[in-house]
Design a protein around this motif. Sequence first.
Motif, PDB file in Angstrom:
ATOM      1  N   GLU A   7      -2.589  20.035  -7.940  1.00 46.74           N
ATOM      2  CA  GLU A   7      -1.998  20.170  -6.607  1.00 46.74           C
ATOM      3  C   GLU A   7      -2.895  19.549  -5.539  1.00 46.74           C
ATOM      4  N   GLU A   8      -4.205  19.668  -5.709  1.00 50.10           N
ATOM      5  CA  GLU A   8      -5.126  19.082  -4.733  1.00 50.10           C
ATOM      6  C   GLU A   8      -5.098  17.555  -4.799  1.00 50.10           C
ATOM      7  N   VAL A   9      -5.014  17.013  -5.997  1.00 56.01           N
ATOM      8  CA  VAL A   9      -4.896  15.556  -6.122  1.00 56.01           C
ATOM      9  C   VAL A   9      -3.596  15.079  -5.467  1.00 56.01           C
ATOM     10  N   GLN A  10      -2.519  15.807  -5.717  1.00 55.92           N
ATOM     11  CA  GLN A  10      -1.246  15.448  -5.104  1.00 55.92           C
ATOM     12  C   GLN A  10      -1.327  15.491  -3.583  1.00 55.92           C
ATOM     13  N   SER A  11      -2.062  16.462  -3.045  1.00 52.33           N
ATOM     14  CA  SER A  11      -2.180  16.561  -1.583  1.00 52.33           C
ATOM     15  C   SER A  11      -2.929  15.374  -1.002  1.00 52.33           C
ATOM     16  N   ILE A  12      -3.816  14.778  -1.786  1.00 51.95           N
ATOM     17  CA  ILE A  12      -4.524  13.577  -1.327  1.00 51.95           C
ATOM     18  C   ILE A  12      -3.574  12.381  -1.336  1.00 51.95           C
ATOM     19  N   PHE A  13      -2.761  12.277  -2.370  1.00 49.54           N
ATOM     20  CA  PHE A  13      -1.816  11.170  -2.498  1.00 49.54           C
ATOM     21  C   PHE A  13      -0.634  11.269  -1.529  1.00 49.54           C
ATOM     22  N   GLU A  14      -0.162  12.485  -1.290  1.00 53.45           N
ATOM     23  CA  GLU A  14       1.167  12.670  -0.723  1.00 53.45           C
ATOM     24  C   GLU A  14       1.433  11.944   0.604  1.00 53.45           C
ATOM     25  N   PRO A  15       0.564  12.034   1.622  1.00 55.27           N
ATOM     26  CA  PRO A  15       0.878  11.328   2.865  1.00 55.27           C
ATOM     27  C   PRO A  15       1.035   9.820   2.675  1.00 55.27           C
ATOM     28  N   ILE A  16       0.263   9.241   1.765  1.00 52.87           N
ATOM     29  CA  ILE A  16       0.359   7.811   1.515  1.00 52.87           C
ATOM     30  C   ILE A  16       1.668   7.489   0.799  1.00 52.87           C
ATOM     31  N   ILE A  17       2.019   8.287  -0.198  1.00 52.89           N
ATOM     32  CA  ILE A  17       3.272   8.076  -0.917  1.00 52.89           C
ATOM     33  C   ILE A  17       4.457   8.177   0.040  1.00 52.89           C
ATOM     34  N   GLN A  18       4.439   9.185   0.902  1.00 54.99           N
ATOM     35  CA  GLN A  18       5.548   9.372   1.833  1.00 54.99           C
ATOM     36  C   GLN A  18       5.657   8.209   2.818  1.00 54.99           C
ATOM     37  N   GLU A  19       4.522   7.689   3.235  1.00 56.90           N
ATOM     38  CA  GLU A  19       4.556   6.544   4.144  1.00 56.90           C
ATOM     39  C   GLU A  19       5.162   5.332   3.454  1.00 56.90           C
ATOM     40  N   ILE A  20       4.819   5.111   2.186  1.00 58.96           N
ATOM     41  CA  ILE A  20       5.383   3.978   1.451  1.00 58.96           C
ATOM     42  C   ILE A  20       6.883   4.162   1.252  1.00 58.96           C
ATOM     43  N   ILE A  21       7.302   5.371   0.910  1.00 56.86           N
ATOM     44  CA  ILE A  21       8.732   5.640   0.766  1.00 56.86           C
ATOM     45  C   ILE A  21       9.463   5.378   2.082  1.00 56.86           C
TER      46      ILE A  21
END
Length: 632
Positions: free
Chosen positions: A384-398
């Motif tokens: 979950e912590e790794v996902q929290s690091i990725f998530e804002p970047i993934i959402q911006e790309i989407i």
Amino acid sequence: MSGSGRSDISLSSLRDSLLSSVSLEKSRDVTSTVASSLASTTDTPAGGHRIVVGIDFGTTYSGVAWGHTGSPSDIHVIQSWPGGANLTSPKVPSKITYDPTTNAVKWGFQIKPFQPCIECFKLFLDPSHLPKPEFLSLNPGVQTLSGQFRGMGINGGGGSGLAAGLTLGSTRNVGDIVKDYLQCLFEHTITVLNRALGQAFVESTKIEWVLTCPAVWSDKSKAATLAAAERTGMKKWGKSIRLISEPEAAALYTLKTLQPSHLEVGNNFVVCDAGGGTVDLISYEVVQTQPLQIKESVTGTGDLCGSAILNERFDRFVQERLGPAIYYTMKEKTKLAALKTWEEYVKRVFVDGEDQDVFPIQFPGLADDEARGIDCGFMSVTREEVQSIFEPIIQEIIKLVDGQISAVLSLGKRVSTILLVGGFGSSEYLFTRLKDHYTPLLSTSSNPDIVLQPVDAWTAVVRGAVIRGMETIVQTRRSRHHYGVKYWEYYDESKHDEAHKYWDTTREKWLAENQIKWYISKGDEVSEEKSISFPFYITFEEHHSRILVDELVCCDDDEPPSAITSSVTTVCKLTSDLTTVPKYLYTRGKNSKDVEYEGLHFTMEMSVLSASLLFELRVGGVRYGEVTADFE
């Protein structure tokens, strides 16, 4: 100056993850075969052929590929690099350092682990695209530095941040550093070409250099990139340099490698080029298949949300987990070891939905601390912590991809494929997230595979740069801004602001200054084959200089204003030399005070290329003098 008329115009993984199955000796065998085949295709070393070199100058890694017009389908990616020993890699780290005593340069793989160096300097060619503060803060309690990198893994020299690292051991500015790095790439490329083709052949053959840059960069930043390249040895012997946008280069290679079933006339593709720094998106429509011709469907978009930002977010996560007292007293080698584990292991292999729930990250020398998850020199980080690091970047790309798809749909067309390329585009996690998100929305029974990730996703950009030097595939592109010129015209109180009113003593007329004539609208189709003409009329008295300075301006408003406002920015100042224009081309006149003057009708011609603008001055259709562009 008055004008009239309108044209009908329209991080990355480290070296171990890059190992190729082809050994250095086999690479040399291949290039020897290439040299033999070239020798058999021409009676002379030059033979009218060209060598095309593509350079993908990246934020975290850079690559070089080359080809020859005698064998246009063969593209060779440079795999061996100074300092790399017998290891091979299709990319070299975008790192550079200067010896404080001798000023000698080391770069790429010559820079060893834990050695202070300058990294991510490419981003400072366009400061407007530095990381967003929200990407660098995991919660409001973590302080960030606006517009700067800070923390581990950026310059390896004390965690002082990129801005400080730019002057490490020298007083060079960003342009100097970029020039020095490109110089290293250039010199190594010549060494490789000489070994593969022979020095005599290389020196007698025209080399065309195609340099890539982010499509979202400003015209000024693109010009700065080109200027840095021109200061290297690339233009020696009259050899040319051109720029191409990174997503366009990626599209050229990827589309030529797709199965024929994907290449039907009218198909629209969204190319998502996710790199270390920027993520660029451009959509293309297939115009014809034999030979392949495409055009931009809608205006491209992008932002700075590449994989380098994941490193920064990881650093913020570590700061939050350890607290400032431990973090800021931690040894630099400990930080760098942690970042190395993050880059090589976690960031690379992380895939959503797999069984692994905890990721151990190396922090050598750090004391055991159960509350902070530190045990035997490792920090335990949950899924979950790794996902929290990725998530804002993934959402911006989407969000960026959504914008491209919506724009295509607004034209009554549909997107058949999303092509994911670039270094970050090679990420299994990013691919899975995009696939899971867009397959239900866009797939059909005849086209179930919406998101494609080419095998050579990491080298697609540099391969495409070579293809661009070989052939023209993109017919038209979409303008990202409104473009126009400042001018003045006869004052009309019904349309002009009185603040712009002034008296022209030569023509004895009231004029309105700071007016704008828009010649290219945002979203217009533009082509390299058709330049845009800006017609002008200028009057001179005998003592007036024939060196003119005009302004090219741009605006992103839906409806651009007719005069200068805060939403209008200067792209560049254009300096034209009219001293070579023959006198007979001038008109002559005299005002009421018997002051004689001359008038001249001329046009400024602007060509919009993939990632650059070219200018010429013409009188009566004939080119005169030089036009230099000073980008603001």
